[in-house]
Design an enzyme around this catalytic site. Structure first.
Site, PDB file in Angstrom:
ATOM      1  CE  LYS A  84      58.476  39.331  45.559  1.00 33.68           C
ATOM      2  NZ  LYS A  84      57.401  40.284  45.907  1.00 33.68           N
ATOM      3  NE  ARG A 237      51.064  39.756  40.237  1.00 32.38           N
ATOM      4  CZ  ARG A 237      51.754  38.934  41.017  1.00 32.38           C
ATOM      5  NH1 ARG A 237      51.238  38.504  42.142  1.00 32.38           N
ATOM      6  NH2 ARG A 237      52.961  38.553  40.663  1.00 32.38           N
TER       7      ARG A 237
END
Ligand code: ADE
Length: 356
Positions: A84, A237
């Protein structure tokens, strides 16, 4: 890119932020933000995955440039680690504007949000992470700022109080949240674009891993990248964190090149299974099966039994367990699915031999 710390000081994104900011987000525990920033893609071409979102954004950006207007306010939601903040940075780079990054818990006092809004320049992007945690006062300051680009400030007390309207430059707010449902209706309604970020496919994650490996000068085969991707829970991630761990292993125990066998061997050693579940995920499923007959059981009970924070369970463990179909959410609590039993090698209650 400017990162704003909790005390309103602008940081230059070189690592001092984590020391100053007392708020540790569960998804960031043990994660090095400086490393994440160094490998963040800066263009749509280098940003892998989220293709539907990228196509929409390219058109929105093109239209804003043609109209010479700032972008609509945008809300991105979805589990942590899916990019994001990264996509917000790509948008800013594409528009050729600066981005200021902060998070809702750092905007506790009215002067925090007022200070940031007043520091913005025309066209700039303000990124607020964890926007569902914004308090009511900060939210109410944001409404006229988002809608009319004004700050409504009250001076004086009760009868003598006056409202001062201060014009703000036209900016774009990008909000990010793992919990879109916790955003108030009026705030949600002020975003022109609302988009959910999806988990990545194995192929997309393998590309992310190959890109990161190239930046970090890590040697990896295609099959090595796929092996890590399969255990990365659909999350870049996590993929980027695992490649570093696996590369340490490859360097110390082998010749340094990561292949499928080395990847699998080191991930086994890290106790990350073929679904990408770690010890906490497996402990969560085992707890529900062993102590609560597979559930349903409340999240507070689970968190207390595992000595974990409810938010860590909800934000970090659960989204992937739900998506992988191993866990189910019911009105009465969490239940392990038949796939969850099978994944742990346990028999379903209906398959267990009854002695009496
Ligand atoms: N690193 C983290 N997320 C990424 C993405 N979506 N594309 C490329 N590299 C990334």
């Amino acid at each position: 890119m400017t990162i704003l710390s909790d005390n309103g000081v602008f940081n230059n994104n070189k690592g001092s932020q984590s020391k100053k900011n007392p708020i540790i987000k569960p998804e960031n525990i043990e994660y090095d933000k400086t490393f994440e920033n160094s490998i963040r893609p800066k263009t749509f071409e280098s940003y892998i995955g989220q293709s539907a979102l990228k196509e929409t954004l390219k058109i929105t950006i093109e239209a804003a440039k043609l109209r010479e207007k700032p972008l609509d306010h945008m809300l991105f939601y979805g589990p942590p680690g899916l990019g994001k903040t990264t996509i917000a940075g790509v948008i800013a780079a594409n528009m050729g504007v600066d981005i200021k990054i902060t998070s809702a818990p750092a905007l506790e006092r009215p002067r925090d949000i007022i200070g940031i809004l007043m520091s913005l320049k025309g066209g700039e992007i303000l990124f607020i992470d964890e926007i569902h945690r914004l308090n009511k006062v900060a939210e109410e300051i944001l409404y006229p700022a988002m809608e009319d680009f004004t700050l409504d400030m009250t001076t004086g007390k009760s009868q003598t109080a006056k409202t001062l309207r201060v014009p703000l430059p036209k900016f774009t707010l990008i909000g990010a949240t793992t919990k879109a449902g916790e955003l108030s209706g009026p705030l949600r309604d002020r975003f022109g674009i609302i988009h959910r970020l999806e988990f990545y496919t194995t192929e997309e994650l393998a590309k992310v891993i190959e890109r990161t490996a190239e930046i970090l000068d890590i040697k990896i085969t295609k099959d090595g990248a796929i092996a890590i991707a399969k255990r990365s829970r659909g999350t870049p991630r996590i993929a980027n964190r695992l490649i570093k761990r696996v590369s340490d292993f490859a360097l110390v125990k082998y010749n340094g090149t990561i292949d499928e066998n080395i990847a699998n061997e080191s991930l086994d050693m890290l106790k990350i299974d073929e679904f990408g579940l770690d010890t906490t995920d497996r402990a969560l499923l085992s707890l529900i099966i062993d102590k609560y007959d597979g559930g349903p059981v409340g999240i507070e009970t689970i968190a207390a039994a595992l000595s974990e924070d409810v938010r860590t369970i909800e934000d970090v463990c659960e989204p992937y367990l739900l998506q992988a179909g191993l866990l189910q959410r019911t009105p009465r609590g969490r239940k392990v699915s038949p796939e969850g039993y099978r994944h742990l090698g346990q028999k379903l209650p209906s398959e267990q031999t009854k002695l009496f």
